[in-house]
Design a protein around this motif. Structure first.
Motif, PDB file in Angstrom:
ATOM      1  N   ASP A 462       0.304 -29.203  58.360  1.00  0.00           N
ATOM      2  CA  ASP A 462      -0.571 -28.039  58.265  1.00  0.00           C
ATOM      3  C   ASP A 462      -1.902 -28.262  58.988  1.00  0.00           C
ATOM      4  OD1 ASP A 462       0.347 -26.827  54.945  1.00  0.00           O
ATOM      5  OD2 ASP A 462       1.088 -26.319  56.929  1.00  0.00           O
ATOM      6  N   MET A 463      -2.176 -29.506  59.346  1.00  0.00           N
ATOM      7  CA  MET A 463      -3.432 -29.810  60.010  1.00  0.00           C
ATOM      8  C   MET A 463      -3.481 -29.087  61.353  1.00  0.00           C
ATOM      9  SD  MET A 463      -4.974 -33.569  60.652  1.00  0.00           S
ATOM     10  CE  MET A 463      -3.858 -34.016  61.974  1.00  0.00           C
ATOM     11  N   VAL A 464      -4.632 -28.528  61.703  1.00  0.00           N
ATOM     12  CA  VAL A 464      -4.808 -27.838  62.978  1.00  0.00           C
ATOM     13  C   VAL A 464      -5.738 -28.692  63.837  1.00  0.00           C
ATOM     14  CG1 VAL A 464      -5.498 -25.672  64.072  1.00  0.00           C
ATOM     15  CG2 VAL A 464      -4.635 -25.641  61.729  1.00  0.00           C
ATOM     16  N   TYR A 472      -8.700 -28.919  58.581  1.00  0.00           N
ATOM     17  CA  TYR A 472      -7.799 -28.839  57.436  1.00  0.00           C
ATOM     18  C   TYR A 472      -7.889 -27.443  56.825  1.00  0.00           C
ATOM     19  CZ  TYR A 472      -7.688 -33.852  58.110  1.00  0.00           C
ATOM     20  OH  TYR A 472      -7.521 -35.108  58.654  1.00  0.00           O
ATOM     21  N   PRO A 473      -6.778 -26.675  56.880  1.00  0.00           N
ATOM     22  CA  PRO A 473      -6.798 -25.288  56.388  1.00  0.00           C
ATOM     23  C   PRO A 473      -7.397 -25.135  54.989  1.00  0.00           C
ATOM     24  CG  PRO A 473      -4.742 -25.693  57.517  1.00  0.00           C
ATOM     25  CD  PRO A 473      -5.455 -27.020  57.456  1.00  0.00           C
ATOM     26  N   ASN A 474      -7.102 -26.085  54.057  1.00  0.00           N
ATOM     27  CA  ASN A 474      -7.626 -25.955  52.685  1.00  0.00           C
ATOM     28  C   ASN A 474      -9.140 -25.805  52.672  1.00  0.00           C
ATOM     29  OD1 ASN A 474      -5.134 -26.173  51.574  1.00  0.00           O
ATOM     30  ND2 ASN A 474      -5.378 -28.225  50.750  1.00  0.00           N
ATOM     31  N   GLU A 475      -9.811 -26.567  53.531  1.00  0.00           N
ATOM     32  CA  GLU A 475     -11.279 -26.533  53.548  1.00  0.00           C
ATOM     33  C   GLU A 475     -11.790 -25.154  53.976  1.00  0.00           C
ATOM     34  OE1 GLU A 475     -13.045 -29.099  56.432  1.00  0.00           O
ATOM     35  OE2 GLU A 475     -15.088 -28.578  55.833  1.00  0.00           O
ATOM     36  N   VAL A 486     -13.660 -10.925  49.556  1.00  0.00           N
ATOM     37  CA  VAL A 486     -12.366 -11.559  49.852  1.00  0.00           C
ATOM     38  C   VAL A 486     -11.603 -11.790  48.554  1.00  0.00           C
ATOM     39  CG1 VAL A 486     -11.239 -13.661  50.706  1.00  0.00           C
ATOM     40  CG2 VAL A 486     -13.162 -12.668  51.978  1.00  0.00           C
ATOM     41  N   LEU A 487     -10.370 -11.291  48.473  1.00  0.00           N
ATOM     42  CA  LEU A 487      -9.531 -11.535  47.297  1.00  0.00           C
ATOM     43  C   LEU A 487      -8.706 -12.806  47.503  1.00  0.00           C
ATOM     44  CD1 LEU A 487      -8.463 -10.540  44.525  1.00  0.00           C
ATOM     45  CD2 LEU A 487      -6.663  -9.342  45.770  1.00  0.00           C
ATOM     46  N   GLU A 488      -8.022 -12.889  48.645  1.00  0.00           N
ATOM     47  CA  GLU A 488      -7.202 -14.062  48.968  1.00  0.00           C
ATOM     48  C   GLU A 488      -7.284 -14.304  50.469  1.00  0.00           C
ATOM     49  OE1 GLU A 488      -3.384 -14.401  46.111  1.00  0.00           O
ATOM     50  OE2 GLU A 488      -3.272 -12.779  47.555  1.00  0.00           O
ATOM     51  N   CYS A 489      -7.029 -15.553  50.856  1.00  0.00           N
ATOM     52  CA  CYS A 489      -7.009 -15.833  52.286  1.00  0.00           C
ATOM     53  C   CYS A 489      -6.116 -17.021  52.579  1.00  0.00           C
ATOM     54  CB  CYS A 489      -8.419 -16.091  52.806  1.00  0.00           C
ATOM     55  SG  CYS A 489      -9.205 -17.531  52.066  1.00  0.00           S
ATOM     56  N   ALA A 490      -5.698 -17.127  53.833  1.00  0.00           N
ATOM     57  CA  ALA A 490      -4.891 -18.268  54.275  1.00  0.00           C
ATOM     58  C   ALA A 490      -5.229 -18.555  55.732  1.00  0.00           C
ATOM     59  CB  ALA A 490      -3.408 -17.965  54.128  1.00  0.00           C
ATOM     60  N   VAL A 491      -5.145 -19.837  56.096  1.00  0.00           N
ATOM     61  CA  VAL A 491      -5.487 -20.283  57.444  1.00  0.00           C
ATOM     62  C   VAL A 491      -4.299 -20.984  58.072  1.00  0.00           C
ATOM     63  CG1 VAL A 491      -6.865 -22.016  58.690  1.00  0.00           C
ATOM     64  CG2 VAL A 491      -7.979 -20.464  57.077  1.00  0.00           C
ATOM     65  N   VAL A 492      -4.014 -20.652  59.342  1.00  0.00           N
ATOM     66  CA  VAL A 492      -2.979 -21.364  60.097  1.00  0.00           C
ATOM     67  C   VAL A 492      -3.507 -21.639  61.501  1.00  0.00           C
ATOM     68  CG1 VAL A 492      -0.973 -20.449  58.852  1.00  0.00           C
ATOM     69  CG2 VAL A 492      -1.901 -19.170  60.796  1.00  0.00           C
ATOM     70  N   GLY A 493      -2.834 -22.562  62.172  1.00  0.00           N
ATOM     71  CA  GLY A 493      -3.173 -22.835  63.567  1.00  0.00           C
ATOM     72  C   GLY A 493      -2.247 -22.061  64.480  1.00  0.00           C
ATOM     73  N   VAL A 494      -2.814 -21.489  65.562  1.00  0.00           N
ATOM     74  CA  VAL A 494      -1.995 -20.785  66.548  1.00  0.00           C
ATOM     75  C   VAL A 494      -2.308 -21.370  67.925  1.00  0.00           C
ATOM     76  CG1 VAL A 494      -1.742 -18.633  65.237  1.00  0.00           C
ATOM     77  CG2 VAL A 494      -3.742 -18.943  66.712  1.00  0.00           C
ATOM     78  N   PRO A 495      -1.325 -21.318  68.848  1.00  0.00           N
ATOM     79  CA  PRO A 495      -1.550 -21.898  70.183  1.00  0.00           C
ATOM     80  C   PRO A 495      -2.728 -21.216  70.891  1.00  0.00           C
ATOM     81  CG  PRO A 495       0.780 -21.361  69.841  1.00  0.00           C
ATOM     82  CD  PRO A 495       0.020 -20.753  68.702  1.00  0.00           C
ATOM     83  N   ASP A 496      -3.477 -22.024  71.633  1.00  0.00           N
ATOM     84  CA  ASP A 496      -4.636 -21.496  72.351  1.00  0.00           C
ATOM     85  C   ASP A 496      -4.767 -22.225  73.684  1.00  0.00           C
ATOM     86  OD1 ASP A 496      -7.795 -21.693  72.974  1.00  0.00           O
ATOM     87  OD2 ASP A 496      -7.359 -19.850  71.892  1.00  0.00           O
TER      88      ASP A 496
END
Length: 558
Positions: A462-464, A472-475, A486-496
């Motif tokens: 999950d590390m980006v 680290y997405p959790n941070e 903000v009620l909920e959120c999530a983080v992901v890495g996408v190609p750049d």
């Protein structure tokens, strides 16, 4: 770090070690509970109560029925049900008969079910009729010979049971048409079992009790082989850890836990069902925790002391308009697990209930609990706490050597009596996950401070990596969850193209007036440049597993 330096931070009265050999098997633990607490309520479900004596009698009859089918010791029996009384009855029956429980997620597709049935080699399945069509489509090529069908109303008595089944089948149309020739109804199996002989087999601590399939969010689902001794150890570890606050329950008052997590998930299996067996506690079964209104209505009828849950459930309950209809004043322990607890959710929960969320950490492979925050803590630590009694935790660097400096990240390794015997029929996967000195490698990256508190910085995958910097997405999620609106959120890495990967932030709004610019301003004030999201997307909901864990993979694929 010195050996088990964290023991100095243990709450008073919590032992360094537990005696995992206290019971030779889970059957001994359960039969002690049946004898000791016979007249007490074991389960409460939709207004109907089942005593320990009733669970004893029903499970014994069901065990005799299963033995009458010609199954042999060690055979696997799949259970595919939501939280309903037939589930704990079936678990007790399968284990008493000397068989192995295969927990199946009832929301599986036919393809996922087919994989698990074939992989486990289960010969029998106990399933709620709502998902019988999935079984019909997913049992091809499996070893299933015997099917027991449950209905929502089986345990509710003649009149109420018939009414509930009518509503489920005919009004809500929740039971698609199916054809399973030879399937036997649960209550028929019980009555046949009452007339059959039951032979108690010899069960050893090293016998397998559960095949617990890992979520499948990391690829193909693998079966963790959990022994009787593994689950017993984790029950006793959890009991010892909760004791500083649970001993405050007034003498003569039955400890009561809310089971809103699915029992087929190892967290609820151990810390709700089996721990309540050990303590003679009452378990309130919540069949569908996603229905927050119905869940709060059920909670308003009980005086309860323990609530294990995931961040999404704590958040949903605390933000629901009916939250105030429940008496939270007797709640002694709120255990958060399954995913990271966010600081904003923890603060709101403490403010509204007076009971802090103690975040813990565990895996299917560790029965599940590994670490937990002290239950008598008054503030949210942002860590996953300290290793439980009899548990050893080390952090391993990329070279396979132990990380020695406090605060330095490494892969979390766990050794203890709760660690699985290995992956079912996957010696290669088992070998990859264990160190030479017996540590199970979790795939989670963590840090440990000088006191022994562990913090997860993330899963390896999950590390980006943004321009060479680890994010680290959790941070990022923890920071953004504190942004107003903000009620909920999530983080992901996408190609750049420029930075290799970029941060994508997906948000569910609490307040419709929240804008992208407001989120960007908040991130600029709280996150260093490379941690700030390049892409911000608003959605009405986040994809989640049935346990409530956010599926980052689906967000990535989208």
């Amino acid at each position: 770090m010195s050996e088990r330096s964290w023991l100095a931070a243990y709450p008073e009265g919590v032992p360094a070690d537990i005696d995992a050999s206290h019971y030779p098997s889970l059957v001994t633990l359960m039969e002690e509970a049946f004898a000791k607490h016979a007249g007490k309520v074991a389960y409460s479900f939709m207004g109907k109560e089942l005593t320990f004596a009733q669970v004893d009698a029903q499970s014994r009859a069901f065990a005799a029925y299963l033995q009458s089918l010609g199954l042999e010791k060690g055979d696997r029996v799949a259970l595919m049900m939501p939280n309903m009384p037939q589930y704990p009855v079936a678990v007790a029956a399968v284990l008493r008969a000397g068989f192995v429980v295969v927990n199946v997620n009832p929301l599986y597709t036919a393809r996922e079910l087919e994989h698990q049935l074939k992989d486990s080699g289960a010969k029998a399945i106990v399933i709620i009729e709502n998902f019988a069509k999935t079984l019909q489509d997913g049992m091809h090529g499996s070893a299933i010979k015997h099917i027991v069908l449950c209905a929502m109303g089986d345990e509710l008595g003649l009149v109420k049971g018939a009414l509930v089944n009518y509503v489920v089948r005919s009004v809500k149309k929740m039971v698609p048409a199916f054809s399973l020739p030879g399937a036997v109804r649960f209550n028929t199996a019980l009555s046949q079992g009452r007339g059959a002989a039951f032979v108690a087999p010899s069960i050893q601590p090293g016998d397998m009790a559960l095949l617990q399939y890992t979520g499948g969010t990391t690829g193909v689902a693998k079966g963790a082989m959990l022994l009787h001794s593994n689950i017993i150890a984790n029950v006793l570890q959890s009991e010892a850890w909760n004791d500083p606050v649970m001993k405050q329950v007034p003498a003569g008052e039955q400890p009561t836990s809310i089971c809103a997590l699915p029992l087929y998930h190892i967290f609820a299996f151990t810390v709700n069902m089996m721990l309540s067996m050990r303590t003679g506690g009452k378990t309130v079964l919540i069949p569908n925790p996603r229905d927050l209104k119905a869940t709060l209505k059920e909670l308003s009828k009980h005086r309860f002391h323990s609530l294990p849950a995931v961040n999404t459930l704590f958040n949903g309950l605390a933000n629901h308009p009916d939250f105030g209809t429940v008496d939270w004043s007797h709640l002694k322990v709120s255990v958060g697990g399954g995913m990271a607890v966010q600081s904003a959710v923890a603060e709101l929960w403490l403010k509204k209930t007076g009971c802090p969320i103690c975040e813990g950490y565990g895996l299917s492979e560790t029965s599940p609990s590994v670490t937990c925050n002290p239950v008598n803590a008054k503030a949210f630590s942002g860590t996953i706490g300290l290793p439980l009694p009899s548990t050893y935790v080390k952090l391993f660097g990329g070279d396979g050597q132990e990380v020695s400096e406090p605060g330095q990240p490494g892969e979390i390794g766990v050794r203890g009596p709760q660690v699985m015997a290995g992956y079912w029929q996957r010696p290669d996967e088992t070998a990859k996950s264990m160190t030479a000195d017996g540590y199970f490698l979790t795939g989670d990256i963590g840090t440990m401070d000088a006191r022994g508190y562990v913090k997860i910085v993330d899963r390896k995958k999950d590390m980006v990596i943004v321009s060479g910097f680890n994010v680290y997405p959790n941070e990022v999620e923890d920071v953004v969850s504190n942004c107003p609106g903000v009620l909920e959120c999530a983080v992901v890495g996408v190609p750049d193209e420029k930075s290799g990967e970029a941060i994508k932030l997906v948000i569910v709004k609490k307040d419709e007036s929240l804008t992208e610019q407001a989120v960007r301003d908040f991130c600029q004030a709280n996150l260093t440049g490379y941690k700030r999201p390049r892409h911000i997307v608003f959605r009405s909901e986040l994809p989640k597993t049935p346990v409530g864990k956010i599926l980052r993979r689906e967000l990535r694929d989208a």
